[in-house]
Design a protein around this motif. Structure first.
Motif, mmCIF file in Angstrom:
data_model
loop_
_atom_site.group_PDB
_atom_site.id
_atom_site.type_symbol
_atom_site.label_atom_id
_atom_site.label_comp_id
_atom_site.label_asym_id
_atom_site.label_seq_id
_atom_site.Cartn_x
_atom_site.Cartn_y
_atom_site.Cartn_z
ATOM 1 N N VAL A 41 0.836 -1.200 0.000
ATOM 2 C CA VAL A 41 0.000 0.000 0.000
ATOM 3 C C VAL A 41 0.873 1.253 0.000
ATOM 4 C CG1 VAL A 41 -1.810 1.271 1.210
ATOM 5 C CG2 VAL A 41 -1.771 -1.242 1.300
ATOM 6 N N ARG A 42 0.721 2.066 -1.042
ATOM 7 C CA ARG A 42 1.342 3.392 -1.054
ATOM 8 C C ARG A 42 0.336 4.337 -0.429
ATOM 9 N NH1 ARG A 42 5.910 3.983 -4.141
ATOM 10 N NH2 ARG A 42 6.109 5.714 -2.687
ATOM 11 N N HIS A 43 0.699 4.967 0.695
ATOM 12 C CA HIS A 43 -0.310 5.675 1.470
ATOM 13 C C HIS A 43 -0.019 7.139 1.734
ATOM 14 C CE1 HIS A 43 1.936 5.998 5.291
ATOM 15 N NE2 HIS A 43 2.500 4.852 4.942
ATOM 16 N N ASN A 44 1.134 7.647 1.320
ATOM 17 C CA ASN A 44 1.387 9.067 1.571
ATOM 18 C C ASN A 44 2.267 9.658 0.484
ATOM 19 O OD1 ASN A 44 4.009 7.985 2.577
ATOM 20 N ND2 ASN A 44 4.308 10.106 3.235
ATOM 21 N N GLY A 45 2.196 10.976 0.352
ATOM 22 C CA GLY A 45 2.997 11.634 -0.675
ATOM 23 C C GLY A 45 2.553 11.242 -2.064
ATOM 24 N N TRP A 80 -2.853 2.012 -4.357
ATOM 25 C CA TRP A 80 -2.887 3.413 -3.967
ATOM 26 C C TRP A 80 -4.155 3.657 -3.160
ATOM 27 C CZ3 TRP A 80 -2.370 5.229 -9.715
ATOM 28 C CH2 TRP A 80 -1.059 4.986 -10.177
ATOM 29 N N ILE A 81 -4.032 4.244 -1.973
ATOM 30 C CA ILE A 81 -5.219 4.597 -1.214
ATOM 31 C C ILE A 81 -5.377 6.119 -1.218
ATOM 32 C CG2 ILE A 81 -5.087 2.508 0.172
ATOM 33 C CD1 ILE A 81 -4.023 4.176 2.497
ATOM 34 N N ASP A 82 -6.468 6.599 -0.631
ATOM 35 C CA ASP A 82 -6.855 7.987 -0.855
ATOM 36 C C ASP A 82 -6.003 9.020 -0.142
ATOM 37 O OD1 ASP A 82 -7.757 7.408 1.650
ATOM 38 O OD2 ASP A 82 -9.882 7.720 1.223
ATOM 39 N N PRO A 106 3.810 -6.007 -12.016
ATOM 40 C CA PRO A 106 2.666 -6.430 -11.216
ATOM 41 C C PRO A 106 1.483 -5.479 -11.403
ATOM 42 C CG PRO A 106 4.677 -6.354 -9.900
ATOM 43 C CD PRO A 106 4.967 -5.653 -11.190
ATOM 44 N N ASP A 107 0.330 -5.890 -10.934
ATOM 45 C CA ASP A 107 -0.868 -5.070 -11.066
ATOM 46 C C ASP A 107 -0.786 -3.832 -10.171
ATOM 47 O OD1 ASP A 107 -2.104 -6.737 -12.908
ATOM 48 O OD2 ASP A 107 -3.090 -7.941 -11.359
ATOM 49 N N ILE A 108 -1.393 -2.759 -10.659
ATOM 50 C CA ILE A 108 -1.531 -1.522 -9.891
ATOM 51 C C ILE A 108 -3.014 -1.293 -9.646
ATOM 52 C CG2 ILE A 108 -1.094 0.954 -9.820
ATOM 53 C CD1 ILE A 108 1.050 0.458 -11.995
ATOM 54 N N TYR A 109 -3.389 -1.177 -8.382
ATOM 55 C CA TYR A 109 -4.777 -0.924 -8.013
ATOM 56 C C TYR A 109 -4.876 0.468 -7.398
ATOM 57 C CZ TYR A 109 -5.313 -5.988 -8.499
ATOM 58 O OH TYR A 109 -5.333 -7.276 -8.993
ATOM 59 N N GLY A 110 -5.980 1.129 -7.674
ATOM 60 C CA GLY A 110 -6.213 2.433 -7.075
ATOM 61 C C GLY A 110 -7.633 2.506 -6.551
ATOM 62 N N MET A 111 -7.788 2.946 -5.320
ATOM 63 C CA MET A 111 -9.130 3.162 -4.805
ATOM 64 C C MET A 111 -9.765 4.307 -5.582
ATOM 65 S SD MET A 111 -8.710 2.459 -0.718
ATOM 66 C CE MET A 111 -10.475 2.168 -0.538
ATOM 67 N N LEU A 226 -9.237 0.070 -11.011
ATOM 68 C CA LEU A 226 -9.989 0.764 -9.974
ATOM 69 C C LEU A 226 -10.660 -0.208 -9.019
ATOM 70 C CD1 LEU A 226 -9.532 3.592 -11.020
ATOM 71 C CD2 LEU A 226 -12.000 3.919 -11.115
ATOM 72 N N LEU A 227 -10.676 0.173 -7.732
ATOM 73 C CA LEU A 227 -11.310 -0.663 -6.720
ATOM 74 C C LEU A 227 -12.303 0.147 -5.892
ATOM 75 C CD1 LEU A 227 -8.309 -2.669 -5.177
ATOM 76 C CD2 LEU A 227 -9.923 -3.451 -6.903
ATOM 77 N N THR A 228 -13.512 -0.372 -5.754
ATOM 78 C CA THR A 228 -14.429 0.148 -4.759
ATOM 79 C C THR A 228 -14.061 -0.480 -3.417
ATOM 80 O OG1 THR A 228 -16.000 -1.648 -5.086
ATOM 81 C CG2 THR A 228 -16.245 0.296 -6.505
ATOM 82 N N ASP A 229 -14.693 -0.035 -2.347
ATOM 83 C CA ASP A 229 -14.454 -0.658 -1.043
ATOM 84 C C ASP A 229 -14.783 -2.140 -1.085
ATOM 85 O OD1 ASP A 229 -13.705 1.794 -0.119
ATOM 86 O OD2 ASP A 229 -15.103 1.826 1.568
ATOM 87 N N ALA A 230 -15.886 -2.473 -1.758
ATOM 88 C CA ALA A 230 -16.292 -3.880 -1.854
ATOM 89 C C ALA A 230 -15.269 -4.689 -2.637
ATOM 90 C CB ALA A 230 -17.665 -3.985 -2.506
ATOM 91 N N ASP A 231 -14.748 -4.100 -3.728
ATOM 92 C CA ASP A 231 -13.713 -4.776 -4.519
ATOM 93 C C ASP A 231 -12.468 -5.032 -3.673
ATOM 94 O OD1 ASP A 231 -15.274 -4.647 -6.850
ATOM 95 O OD2 ASP A 231 -14.436 -2.707 -7.419
#
Length: 303
Positions: A41-45, A80-82, A106-111, A226-231
Motif C-alpha cells: 500500500v502506497r499511502h502518503n505523498g 494506492w489509497i486515498d 505487477p498489477d496496480i490498483y487504485g481506490m 480501480l477498486l471500490t471498497d467492496a472490490d
C-alpha cells in the motif's frame, strides 16, 4: 469487518525514522520476498519518493521506485489509497522502465476516490520554490503540497472521474481546474513570486501543457485497476502479506513543527495505515522503523 480480521494475513508498516534514505525500499522488498501473495500500500505523498532496490542475485538489477511499490521486483501488487497522490502523467515512464529491466509489471490498483496531481500543481510548486532563492524549502517539485491544497479546497480530480473520460473530456476538466482554481491560487501567491518563476507562470497559461497531459494520462490509466471498497475487501481475502510503504521519513511529517517549513505535505508515520486498517476491520502486526548508522538529508533544512 470481522471476516477480514480473521484472515491469516500478516500486516506490516514500514516507516523511515529520519529524513529519508533510511532503506524503506529495501525493507519492503525483504517483506515482499517472504510473502506468497503480497499487496503493498502506497499511502502518503506521491511520485516524489525514490525507493531504491538492488537485486544482486539477478545480475545486479537496480530500480528506483516512485509510484510502483518497492515490492514489485518480488511480484507484489501495488495499491494506492486515498491519502496518496499519484502522478498518472509520469506513471507510464516508470512502468516502461520497470518492464525493460524485469520483463513484467505487477498489477496496480487504485481506490476510486484517490485524487491525482495535475500539471498546474507541479508548475505552481516550481514557481514558488524557484522564487525562494536561498530560502528554498527543499521541494522535489512534484506538486504534492499544491495537490493537497487544491484537493482540500474541493477541486480534487479522482481516478473514478478520470475513468469515464476520453482525452477531450479530461482536457476540459483540467482547463476548468485552471480557470476555477489555478487562477485564484496564482493570484494569491503573486506577491511571493520573483522573475525566476516567469517560465512556470507562462506555462500556466499554455493550454498545450494540458492537452499533452490529458493524452498521457488517458493512455496511462490503462495500467490502473480501480477498486471500490467492496472490490478491495474481496481482494484482501486473497492476500497473505499486506505492507504499508511510507514515502518519506518521520522527521519530514507534516505535523513536525520543529522542522517547518522544510517538511512534506503528508503524514509519514502510522496515521494513514491505522486509519485504513480500522476502516477495513484489520489490525497491524508490526511497525518496522528503518534507520541507518548515519543520517542524510537531501535539499534544504537543518541537519
Amino acid at each position: 469487518s470481522g471476516e477480514l480480521r480473521a484472515l491469516p494475513m500478516r500486516v506490516y508498516a514500514v516507516i523511515g525514522k529520519n529524513f529519508g534514505d533510511e532503506g524503506k525500499g529495501l525493507a519492503v522488498d525483504y517483506f515482499a520476498l517472504h510473502g506468497k501473495k503480497t499487496l503493498v500500500v502506497r499511502h502518503n505523498g506521491g511520485a516524489q519518493s525514490g525507493h531504491t532496490v538492488v537485486q544482486k542475485t539477478s545480475g545486479r538489477k537496480r530500480f528506483v521506485f516512485h509510484e510502483l511499490s518497492a515490492g514489485s521486483c518480488r511480484g507484489a501488487d501495488t495499491l494506492w489509497i486515498d491519502s496518496f497522490y499519484p502522478d498518472i502523467y509520469k506513471l507510464g515512464e516508470e512502468i516502461r522502465n520497470f518492464q525493460e529491466i524485469f520483463g513484467f509489471c505487477p498489477d496496480i490498483y487504485g481506490m476510486e476516490n484517490v485524487c491525482i496531481t495535475v500539471p498546474d500543481d507541479v508548475l505552481l510548486n516550481m514557481a514558488l520554490e524557484s522564487s525562494r532563492g536561498s530560502s528554498r524549502h527543499g521541494s522535489c517539485g512534484m506538486g504534492i503540497n499544491e495537490c493537497d491544497l487544491r484537493t482540500n479546497a474541493g477541486f480534487g480530480l479522482t481516478l473514478r472521474q478520470i475513468w469515464g473520460m476520453n482525452e477531450s473530456s479530461l482536457y476540459y476538466a483540467l482547463l476548468r481546474l485552471r480557470t476555477q482554481y489555478t487562477a485564484k491560487r496564482l493570484q494569491a501567491i503573486a506577491g511571493s513570486l520573483t522573475a525566476e518563476a516567469d517560465e512556470y507562470v507562462q506555462l500556466l497559461s499554455n493550454n498545450n501543457v494540458l492537452l499533452n497531459a490529458a493524452e498521457a494520462i488517458i493512455s496511462n490509466m490503462k495500467h490502473v485497476k480501480l477498486l471500490t471498497d467492496a472490490d478491495l475487501r474481496k481482494k484482501l481475502r486473497s492476500i497473505d502479506t499486506l505492507i504499508f510503504e511510507t514515502g518519506q521519513g518521520l522527521l519530514l511529517d507534516r505535523n513536525n513543527t520543529v522542522y517547518m517549513p522544510y517538511v512534506t505535505a503528508s503524514d509519514t508515520g502510522l496515521t494513514n495505515p491505522c486509519f485504513f486498517l480500522s476502516r477495513f476491520g484489520l489490525k497491524l502486526d508490526e511497525a518496522v522503523y528503518v534507520s541507518r548508522t548515519y543520517v542524510t538529508r537531501h535539499g534544504a533544512g537543518p541537519l
